[in-house]
Motif scaffolding. Sequence first.
Motif, mmCIF file in Angstrom:
data_model
loop_
_atom_site.group_PDB
_atom_site.id
_atom_site.type_symbol
_atom_site.label_atom_id
_atom_site.label_comp_id
_atom_site.label_asym_id
_atom_site.label_seq_id
_atom_site.Cartn_x
_atom_site.Cartn_y
_atom_site.Cartn_z
ATOM 1 N N SER A 146 0.842 -1.194 0.000
ATOM 2 C CA SER A 146 0.000 0.000 0.000
ATOM 3 C C SER A 146 0.874 1.240 0.000
ATOM 4 O O SER A 146 1.816 1.351 0.789
ATOM 5 N N ALA A 147 0.541 2.181 -0.873
ATOM 6 C CA ALA A 147 1.358 3.365 -1.076
ATOM 7 C C ALA A 147 0.530 4.616 -0.861
ATOM 8 O O ALA A 147 -0.673 4.641 -1.163
ATOM 9 N N GLY A 148 1.166 5.655 -0.360
ATOM 10 C CA GLY A 148 0.423 6.885 -0.160
ATOM 11 C C GLY A 148 1.282 8.006 0.357
ATOM 12 O O GLY A 148 2.518 7.902 0.433
ATOM 13 N N SER A 157 -4.588 13.605 2.050
ATOM 14 C CA SER A 157 -3.960 12.282 1.977
ATOM 15 C C SER A 157 -4.478 11.510 0.783
ATOM 16 O O SER A 157 -5.602 11.714 0.314
ATOM 17 N N LEU A 158 -3.631 10.605 0.303
ATOM 18 C CA LEU A 158 -3.960 9.667 -0.766
ATOM 19 C C LEU A 158 -3.418 8.311 -0.363
ATOM 20 O O LEU A 158 -2.269 8.206 0.066
ATOM 21 N N VAL A 159 -4.245 7.254 -0.466
ATOM 22 C CA VAL A 159 -3.816 5.890 -0.175
ATOM 23 C C VAL A 159 -4.245 4.984 -1.324
ATOM 24 O O VAL A 159 -5.403 5.021 -1.754
ATOM 25 N N LEU A 160 -3.290 4.180 -1.809
ATOM 26 C CA LEU A 160 -3.548 3.215 -2.878
ATOM 27 C C LEU A 160 -3.221 1.829 -2.356
ATOM 28 O O LEU A 160 -2.128 1.603 -1.833
ATOM 29 N N ASP A 161 -4.159 0.893 -2.503
ATOM 30 C CA ASP A 161 -3.936 -0.486 -2.064
ATOM 31 C C ASP A 161 -4.000 -1.417 -3.270
ATOM 32 O O ASP A 161 -5.089 -1.797 -3.709
ATOM 33 N N PRO A 162 -2.853 -1.781 -3.840
ATOM 34 C CA PRO A 162 -2.862 -2.677 -5.000
ATOM 35 C C PRO A 162 -3.447 -4.048 -4.692
ATOM 36 O O PRO A 162 -3.949 -4.719 -5.593
ATOM 37 N N THR A 163 -3.366 -4.483 -3.435
ATOM 38 C CA THR A 163 -3.870 -5.807 -3.085
ATOM 39 C C THR A 163 -5.354 -5.936 -3.371
ATOM 40 O O THR A 163 -5.819 -6.982 -3.831
#
Length: 593
Positions: free
Chosen positions: A381-383, A391-397
């Motif tokens: 997870s990247a952010g 804030s920005l959160v990305l969860d590739p999973t």
Amino acid sequence: MTDRPANGELTRRQLGRAGLALGGALALAPLPAGPAGAAPAAGGPRPTLRRGSAARAGLLASHLRRLVTDAEAFLGPSPTHPWYAGAVLLAGRGGTVALHRPIGTAVRYRAYDEKNDTGVEFPPDRQIPMAEDTVFDLASVSKLFTSILAVQQIERGALGLEATVASYLPDFGRAGKQDITIRQLLTHTSGFRAWIPLYTAPTYEEKLRRIWDEQPVSAPGTAYLYSDLNLISLQLVLERVTGRALDTLLRDEITAPLGLRRTRYNPPASWRPRIAATEDARPPWSGLDRGLVWGEVHDENAFSLGGVAGHAGVFSDAWDLAVLGRTLLNGGVYGRARILRPESVELMFTDFNTAFPGDEHGLGFELYQHWYMGAMATPRSAGHTGFTGTSLVLDPTTDSFLVVLGNSVHPVRSWRSGSAPRVAAANHLARAVPVRPARGRTAWFSGMAVASTATLTLPALDTSSGSARLDCALWWDTEPKADALVLEASTDGGTAWQPVPFTTARRGADPEPHPSGSVTGWSGRVWHRLTAGLPAARALTLRWRYTTDRLYVGRGCYVDAPRVTAAGGVLLDEARPADAARIEAVGWTPSAD
């Protein structure tokens, strides 16, 4: 400015090998095995965003509704003052934006009364409510744009990830900085202190001289220290190697190709009614006496640099940020526009800071940070966060994304602390991603409460015939080390408990022993088969005990289909209604998702 948790609030987890990039060529070391990567599989769908229902996004609508309800609670005292005057919330999965909701006020206060610690409000007819397209000063979320621009130049061979900064900016090599690399700027391992007041320098040349003369507080590569100076320095490198100013690079290389119409440095005056106000900036809490900052960058150093800086200064809205996030989850492409190759995106989602557990970092992106990602946090997870409340959160999973934009320094920065609204929103979006039972219609779920203990206890069983064994399906995702699930046994009716060692196995991987009888951290968000040999006893009681600390939680734990056998046959099988009725759950609930 920094927007980091207090000491001790970061999680601790050592990850696998990091990606490598030498010169202009990209090469990745093996990544941990798992069901997800930063980009879709070759030939797979690369969606563009559209609005749709929670069901269309593969999300549970009830948890998205709670995301909004909890976010609205922070408009009131939390605990003394509101965390923000207002916010825009955006959440989705795949190509579907299932939630896009403005709450509260974009412009409420005209000043801050420090004597009474109150905000001086505009008249009601001059206050401006939040809207879906309200534009925010992103503060340090701006660092992501600078990082993408840098990775683009690495991809094109104009910039070397392991090259020294001084090879591009010779004056930078003064004061012990000659060995600092581009990678160390991107991962905050250069040794720079957090910031210096560049705004006190009277000229641009003097600001540069202060950077050239700045001495690292630690040897490059030996410690993690988040610093605005890293991205300011990277800006200078980019402008040198491209011959273009940073705002021009942003427009040419990111916003124009992706169609981001509300993302830029130095928004024009005509945008002001659509921009969220920030702080009544005056000493002593601000370094500059500017009054209400509204439509101009809040960060003092960025302001003194003309509003264009590598660490701060980008303005944007929630939809544009979601498009950027979708682009990265797509492997660098959105529609017909490609801004990065998939292997470049991998570098942004791969931990380079394995030597500094708890400070996981890709190129520009922070990774696996429960302090604002909440239960969305995974090793992939990247952010990023911004001091103004963004804030920005990305969860590739799970292929999900979350944007929380708040004006939390309006009217003054001291009214908020921590990241509770960000964590709450991330927890609800994580919970909205269903976990289907391993078999049947329901599985036991531990919940996601902090500072709690949940137990799932099987009835006492006679295992004295020997060869007793427990089988079940197990799913867990907890804050590493801080929160753990333990399998325990008692032979005296529950007075004393002892851990039961077990083994877990997931499809396509070797079995993993757990001699301590416990699991913690991230398991890939897939079901595992648990097997455990049990001691012989006339009355053996088994239980799962899940304990969390007071700060953060992961997605929780699930147990499904427990079955106990012995030499005499089946002692318990949850598939039998009578056996299921004897299972005692305290804090665990049957869950169909």
